[in-house]
Structures are given as C-alpha cells and as structure tokens.
Motif scaffolding. Structure first.
Motif, PDB file in Angstrom:
ATOM      1  N   LYS A 116       0.836  -1.204   0.000  1.00  0.00           N
ATOM      2  CA  LYS A 116       0.000   0.000   0.000  1.00  0.00           C
ATOM      3  C   LYS A 116       0.871   1.255   0.000  1.00  0.00           C
ATOM      4  O   LYS A 116       0.670   2.166  -0.808  1.00  0.00           O
ATOM      5  N   ALA A 117       1.842   1.296   0.890  1.00  0.00           N
ATOM      6  CA  ALA A 117       2.715   2.469   0.960  1.00  0.00           C
ATOM      7  C   ALA A 117       3.558   2.605  -0.293  1.00  0.00           C
ATOM      8  O   ALA A 117       3.864   3.722  -0.729  1.00  0.00           O
ATOM      9  N   MET A 118       3.938   1.482  -0.872  1.00  0.00           N
ATOM     10  CA  MET A 118       4.766   1.502  -2.078  1.00  0.00           C
ATOM     11  C   MET A 118       3.957   1.762  -3.334  1.00  0.00           C
ATOM     12  O   MET A 118       4.525   2.083  -4.384  1.00  0.00           O
ATOM     13  N   GLY A 119       2.639   1.607  -3.262  1.00  0.00           N
ATOM     14  CA  GLY A 119       1.800   1.857  -4.430  1.00  0.00           C
ATOM     15  C   GLY A 119       1.837   0.748  -5.462  1.00  0.00           C
ATOM     16  O   GLY A 119       1.472   0.976  -6.627  1.00  0.00           O
ATOM     17  N   ILE A 120       2.237  -0.444  -5.076  1.00  0.00           N
ATOM     18  CA  ILE A 120       2.339  -1.570  -6.013  1.00  0.00           C
ATOM     19  C   ILE A 120       0.945  -1.986  -6.465  1.00  0.00           C
ATOM     20  O   ILE A 120       0.033  -2.141  -5.654  1.00  0.00           O
ATOM     21  N   ASP A 121       0.776  -2.186  -7.756  1.00  0.00           N
ATOM     22  CA  ASP A 121      -0.507  -2.638  -8.288  1.00  0.00           C
ATOM     23  C   ASP A 121      -0.630  -4.154  -8.236  1.00  0.00           C
ATOM     24  O   ASP A 121      -1.676  -4.686  -7.837  1.00  0.00           O
ATOM     25  N   PHE A 122       0.433  -4.833  -8.644  1.00  0.00           N
ATOM     26  CA  PHE A 122       0.419  -6.293  -8.695  1.00  0.00           C
ATOM     27  C   PHE A 122       1.782  -6.818  -8.245  1.00  0.00           C
ATOM     28  O   PHE A 122       2.816  -6.195  -8.515  1.00  0.00           O
ATOM     29  N   ALA A 123       1.767  -7.969  -7.587  1.00  0.00           N
ATOM     30  CA  ALA A 123       3.023  -8.582  -7.164  1.00  0.00           C
ATOM     31  C   ALA A 123       2.820 -10.086  -7.069  1.00  0.00           C
ATOM     32  O   ALA A 123       1.696 -10.560  -6.862  1.00  0.00           O
ATOM     33  N   CYS A 124       3.908 -10.814  -7.197  1.00  0.00           N
ATOM     34  CA  CYS A 124       3.815 -12.266  -7.092  1.00  0.00           C
ATOM     35  C   CYS A 124       5.131 -12.816  -6.571  1.00  0.00           C
ATOM     36  O   CYS A 124       6.203 -12.241  -6.811  1.00  0.00           O
ATOM     37  N   CYS A 125       5.040 -13.939  -5.853  1.00  0.00           N
ATOM     38  CA  CYS A 125       6.254 -14.636  -5.433  1.00  0.00           C
ATOM     39  C   CYS A 125       5.942 -16.092  -5.129  1.00  0.00           C
ATOM     40  O   CYS A 125       4.888 -16.417  -4.568  1.00  0.00           O
TER      41      CYS A 125
END
Length: 238
Positions: free
Chosen positions: A165-174
C-alpha cells in the motif's frame, strides 16, 4: 525451518487422504497478506511467480491493447521470454540495460516511459546481484502515465520489508520456495483491489460463481422449462 514446512505438507496430504481438504488455506493467505500489508481478499494462489506475471498481462488484455511495456536487465530472466513473445505480437517492449555499477536507475525508467505505457515490470530485488528498486518511486512514475507497476517479490518477501500500500504496487507475485520456506508449485499473487475492476478475467470457472451447487438450469429432466439453459450468479471481484 525445513521440519515445520515438511510437517505442514504431511498434514495437508493426510487431510486429503481422509476425504477433506484442510481448512487453513484462507489462514495462509491472510498471513501472507499481513506480511506485505495487503488485504486477505487481494491474495490468490498461483502455481508459480512466472504464471502469476502471465496472468496479470493476460488480465490487462495484452497484447490486444497495444502500447509499451518497460522492464530491465535485472528482472527475472524467465520473464524475458514472456515479454519477447508479447513484443512479437505487437507490444512495444523496452528492456533497460544495467549500468556500469550494476544498477538500474529511476532516470532510465523516466526517460523510457510514455503515455501509452501499460506496464512497468520489475524484480523488487534482483536475483542477479541483489540490486533493490525503489518501488514507490516507480509506482508513482507509472501512475503518472496511466500505467501499472508489477513487482516480482520472490527475492524479498520474507527477508525485506514490503508494504504494497505504501509503495503503491498494483500487482506482485512470489513463489514460496525461497524466504517463505515453502515448496515449488505454490505462489502468492497480489492484486490491489482498486485495480481489479479495470481488468479482464484471464479465465472462467465455476469457483467464480456463488451458485455452483444450485445453479439456475433449464436443461435437466426435472428442471422447469425456460431459457437460457444456464444462468450463473457471479461472485463479485472475480
């Protein structure tokens, strides 16, 4: 750390052998959501990080929408094939080179981005040399041009603070087989819920409905006559 993971797999397999699936799936997603400061309903399972990245590009209706994708030489090498293929299908794909000091600069992205850019795709921490992107700066840059930021967090989730949220990431995966001490064949895919209405579902299946057990049908012997033959009750957000 190996013993608890091994025991968890054994418990899962035992549950399946007894005819029921263990009930901790939602709890696991919730724990991962807490790890990256996401909401539990923003996390789904995927078979791998690479498939998660593929699902995001598919949900963005790429390559049909056209436009530019920007990535860099420190992204996961397996992702290059995906973007190579999207390039062959009409996308304008830019792969930024690594600088002499082994980094990728914000300025490189700022110079490459255009108003028809659809996606910035990066590895939070590079698998090659450990370089770490400033994801907040890249997210702000992407959003200023109407683009999304996708982050591969394989090398950071579990060892480096992440706040989507703070980083403003739209999508991420791991995947889970590195710092999360899991195994191959399981990954977590994050999608900011505010972005979901802007996406197309990459596939369709009965788990996306609320009435799989009791659908509205008019095609079996004891059904009332009617048309259409089948009517679903889609779940919101899927």
């Amino acid at each position: 750390m190996i013993a608890p993971a091994s025991q968890a797999v054994q418990d899962y397999a035992h549950g399946l052998s007894m005819g029921h699936a263990p009930a901790d799936s939602a709890a696991v997603r919730a724990k991962f959501a807490q790890l990256i400061n996401a909401e539990a309903d923003e996390i789904v399972y995927a078979p791998s990080t690479s498939l998660g990245e593929n699902l995001i590009t598919k949900a963005m209706d790429l390559p049909a929408r056209g436009g530019r994708i920007i990535t860099d030489a420190l992204h996961f090498i397996g992702s290059f094939y995906l973007y190579e293929q999207l390039g062959k299908q009409g996308m304008d794909v830019v792969v930024l080179p690594m600088q002499e000091d082994g980094s990728i600069s914000y300025e490189q992205y700022a110079a490459a981005i255009t108003d028809d850019t659809r996606l910035l795709a990066v590895s939070h921490i590079s698998w090659i040399n450990g370089f770490q992107h400033d994801l907040k700066a890249l997210a702000d840059l992407a959003h200023a041009h109407g683009a999304y930021l996708y982050a591969d967090i394989m090398q950071s989730a579990g060892n480096t603070p992440i706040d989507v949220k703070a980083m403003g990431i739209d999508f991420a995966c791991c995947g889970t087989y590195k710092w999360l001490m899991g195994d191959f064949g399981l990954a977590f895919l994050y999608a900011n819920k505010s972005r979901v209405p802007e996406l197309e579902s990459p596939w369709y299946g009965y788990l996306q409905t609320n009435n799989f057990v009791t659908p509205a049908t008019h095609l079996y012997p004891f059904d009332a006559p009617g048309s259409p033959a089948y009517t679903s009750a889609p779940r919101e957000g899927v």
